[in-house]
Enzyme design. Structure first.
Site, PDB file in Angstrom:
ATOM      1  N   HIS A 110      37.139  27.284 126.219  1.00  0.00           N
ATOM      2  CA  HIS A 110      36.281  27.168 127.404  1.00  0.00           C
ATOM      3  C   HIS A 110      34.895  26.751 126.930  1.00  0.00           C
ATOM      4  CE1 HIS A 110      35.127  31.187 125.998  1.00  0.00           C
ATOM      5  NE2 HIS A 110      33.997  31.008 126.642  1.00  0.00           N
TER       6      HIS A 110
ATOM      7  N   GLU B 263      30.519  25.016 122.582  1.00  0.00           N
ATOM      8  CA  GLU B 263      29.324  25.872 122.472  1.00  0.00           C
ATOM      9  C   GLU B 263      28.645  25.723 121.109  1.00  0.00           C
ATOM     10  OE1 GLU B 263      30.606  29.834 123.594  1.00  0.00           O
ATOM     11  OE2 GLU B 263      31.451  29.044 125.449  1.00  0.00           O
TER      12      GLU B 263
HETATM   13 ZN    ZN Z   1      32.725  34.422 124.363  1.00  0.00          ZN
END
Ligand code: ZN
Length: 299
Positions: free
Chosen positions: A142, A161
């Site tokens: 994600h 990320e």
């Molecule tokens: Zn996380």
């Protein structure tokens, strides 16, 4: 050798010893951002949220972090700051954390997953990280918020990320030297940050919620060893930077989410589900991104 001569030599020796004692010790500051999905053994959201397996999984989290701390200490680190960067950001159990480190805990905090980073650090380690949204065999893949975000691109690069946070560290001229997690995040590390960045692959996804994982002992050995290598290599690894202006594009899952984001001045609609913002300052764009993700939660 007369007495005066001996006295002079003794004086000079004392002076040198004094100077050595007064000289500041070489500082080596290491920053650790700790996420949870890439921790050894973790494959399911029951383990990363307050489900049945969470209490066990958070112990595994602190053990992976401690292994990275040990590796940093092996390489001569004099100060280590750990930022809890997952969910509530209160996952790491302070009583289990290596006492050599200081902990940044809780949320919200201004720099989120990178709170506490500044230009005084020499190296960043991303422990327990995971692949970006939409990665085959990426364990719990994600990007920031699975329910809200389909994709994030910065200057045309679809970012996990680790890339978004490496750019934040780059603003302070600090390189990301180590990433730990599954095979997919290790591959994305090399793809985005380059080959010099060190990785520790603790598991290999065989689906989004399944993996072949190292034992805890083997994983800790690997993380410790790779963290030492990474901190020793810090001067060979460049901070990650892109050139300004920064074009952020946020892809949502639904068009209604974009409608909420369009209330923010300066935000452009790129297509039904995608909005964009351009900034000269990276951290300003990073904050816009956070705000747009929050707005999209209601859409
Ligand atoms: Zn996380």
């Amino acid at each position: 050798m007369n007495a005066l001569h001996t006295f002079r030599i003794a004086g000079i020796a004392a002076l040198i010893t004094g100077v050595c004692l007064l000289a500041p010790a070489q500082k080596l500051k290491v920053y650790i951002s700790a996420d949870m999905e890439g921790i050894t053994g973790i494959v399911h959201s029951d383990q990363t949220m307050s489900g049945g397996d969470y209490q066990v999984a958070r112990k595994w989290m602190v053990q992976d972090v401690n292994a990275a701390i040990q590796g940093a200490l092996d390489a001569g680190a004099t100060e280590i700051v750990v930022n809890d960067a997952h969910g509530s950001m209160r996952n790491l159990i302070l009583s289990d954390l290596d006492p050599a480190a200081t902990l940044v805990t809780g949320s919200p905090k201004p720099l989120l997953m990178m709170e506490g980073i500044d230009a005084t650090f020499d190296a960043v380690m991303l422990v327990g990280y995971h692949a970006r949204a939409g990665t085959s065999n990426g364990v719990l893949d994600h990007t920031i918020s699975g329910g809200t975000v389909r994709s994030i691109t910065i200057n045309g690069i679809e970012m996990p990320e680790l890339g978004i946070n490496a750019l934040a560290a780059g603003c302070f001229n600090v390189p990301v030297v180590l990433v730990t997690g599954d095979r997919a995040v290790c591959e994305q590390t090399k793809e985005i940050l380059g080959d010099r960045v060190v990785t520790a692959m603790v598991k290999e996804g065989v689906g989004r919620n399944a993996a072949k994982t190292l034992s805890l002992e083997k994983a800790h050995e690997l993380i410790r060893q790779q963290a030492k290598v990474a901190v020793e290599k810090r001067k060979e690894i460049k901070p990650y930077k892109l050139s300004a202006p920064y074009r952020f594009e946020l892809g949502y899952h639904r068009s209604s989410q974009s409608e909420g984001a369009m209330l923010v001045p300066g935000v452009k609609r790129i297509d039904a589900r995608t909005v964009g913002i351009e900034t000269k300052d990276y951290m300003e764009g990073y904050n816009f991104l956070r705000a747009l993700i929050s707005l999209g939660r209601d859409g």
